[in-house]
Write an enzyme that holds these catalytic residues in place. Structure first.
Site, PDB file in Angstrom:
ATOM      1  CG  ASP A   1      -0.277  -0.417   2.510  1.00  0.00           C
ATOM      2  OD1 ASP A   1       0.964  -0.420   2.560  1.00  0.00           O
ATOM      3  OD2 ASP A   1      -0.990  -0.729   3.477  1.00  0.00           O
TER       4      ASP A   1
ATOM      5  CG  ASP B   1      -8.778  -1.615  12.146  1.00  0.00           C
ATOM      6  OD1 ASP B   1      -7.748  -2.250  11.796  1.00  0.00           O
ATOM      7  OD2 ASP B   1      -9.168  -0.596  11.554  1.00  0.00           O
TER       8      ASP B   1
ATOM      9  CG  HIS C   1      -5.718  -2.308   9.198  1.00  0.00           C
ATOM     10  ND1 HIS C   1      -5.871  -1.154   9.923  1.00  0.00           N
ATOM     11  CD2 HIS C   1      -4.380  -2.542   9.166  1.00  0.00           C
ATOM     12  CE1 HIS C   1      -4.693  -0.707  10.290  1.00  0.00           C
ATOM     13  NE2 HIS C   1      -3.773  -1.547   9.848  1.00  0.00           N
TER      14      HIS C   1
ATOM     15  CD  GLU D   1      -8.680   0.893   7.918  1.00  0.00           C
ATOM     16  OE1 GLU D   1      -8.801   0.184   8.938  1.00  0.00           O
ATOM     17  OE2 GLU D   1      -7.873   1.829   7.842  1.00  0.00           O
TER      18      GLU D   1
HETATM   19  P1  PGA Z   1       2.270  -1.891  13.032  1.00  0.00           P
HETATM   20  O1  PGA Z   1       1.100  -1.787  11.956  1.00  0.00           O
HETATM   21  O2  PGA Z   1       3.225  -2.895  12.496  1.00  0.00           O
HETATM   22  O3  PGA Z   1       2.862  -0.513  13.074  1.00  0.00           O
HETATM   23  O4  PGA Z   1       1.633  -2.314  14.316  1.00  0.00           O
HETATM   24  C1  PGA Z   1       0.520  -2.950  11.497  1.00  0.00           C
HETATM   25  C2  PGA Z   1      -0.550  -2.593  10.504  1.00  0.00           C
HETATM   26  O5  PGA Z   1      -1.258  -1.586  10.729  1.00  0.00           O
HETATM   27  O6  PGA Z   1      -0.696  -3.311   9.502  1.00  0.00           O
END
Ligand code: PGA
Length: 236
Positions: free
Chosen positions: A67, A136, A138, A143
């Site tokens: 992304d 959450d 995702h 999302e």
């Molecule tokens: P993080 O993010 O590795 O900073 O916890 C994970 C994500 O949001 O995919």
């Protein structure tokens, strides 16, 4: 599904790096699907270290990232292209022209989504996709509520994601509100998946994703259906 419980963050990073390293050693021409976020940084560091010791050669490897924020170009230090260059690509011998991140500054974002899908297809698909997981549920920027059948598309970020990412931007206002992301379908089409999670705050969502009902409200829950999923976590 293989679940590997790591002792701590360093152990999780080494184990994840081992899986990625095995992929590259066994198939030097692999297409790696890569992820940003705080979780994979240790694995990237470990891979750089092994590269420097002469243990891994990325010269034939290609990569596609999940992304990118819309509106940021690769020179912006909050862009995911910048993150990948500084946290990984600059430290190994992958050819920059073989590293792909969606273009957050493309003039026509719909066309960019199509181009990215075509690109992944033209590379022969993703051999191993690395994934983090949001609080959450995702994966990428898919999302809760995201349709399982989407390929690369544009998303509006959830409030929780904007809040979680504000630490990188200094304030919530500065976090871009839209992103371009591979969809759940693109992720599920990868031949192998490697999900990594670290910290006590990720325990509930990882348990829901791996053992709860498969639902678009927990995007990562679809991973239960993938035929080759490895999970490495540490909840300490
Ligand atoms: P993080 O993010 O590795 O900073 O916890 C994970 C994500 O949001 O995919």
């Amino acid at each position: 599904m293989r679940i590997i419980e790591a002792k701590d963050y360093a152990d999780m990073s080494r184990k994840a790096a081992n899986v990625i390293s095995a992929q590259v050693i066994l198939e030097p021409r692999s297409v790696l699907g890569l992820a940003t976020g705080s979780t994979p940084i240790g694995a990237y560091k470990q891979l750089i270290d092994w590269y420097n010791k002469g243990d891994i050669d990325f010269s034939q490897t290609k990569s596609v990232n999940l992304d990118e924020y819309i509106g940021l170009d690769g020179s912006n230090d909050q862009s995911y292209r910048y993150f990948m260059n500084t946290n990984f690509f600059d430290g190994i011998n992958i050819k920059k022209e073989n590293t792909f991140v969606p273009n957050g500054k493309a003039p026509d974002m719909e066309a960019e989504c199509k181009r990215y899908d075509e690109l992944i297809k033209s590379l022969g698909g993703i051999d191993l996709q690395l994934l983090g997981i949001g609080h959450d549920g995702h994966i990428g920027f898919n999302e809760p509520g995201a349709a399982f059948e989407k390929t690369t598309h544009i998303v509006e970020l959830e409030e929780a994601t904007i809040k979680a990412n504000a630490r990188f931007f200094g304030s919530e206002e500065k976090v871009p509100k839209k992103a371009i992301t591979m969809g759940i379908k693109s992720i599920m089409q990868a031949k192998k998946l490697l999900l990594i999670a670290n910290g006590p705050d990720k325990k509930d969502i990882v348990e829901k994703a791996l053992h709860g009902p498969v639902t678009p409200m927990v995007p990562a829950s679809i991973l239960q259906f993938h035929p080759n999923l490895t999970v490495v976590y540490c909840f300490n």
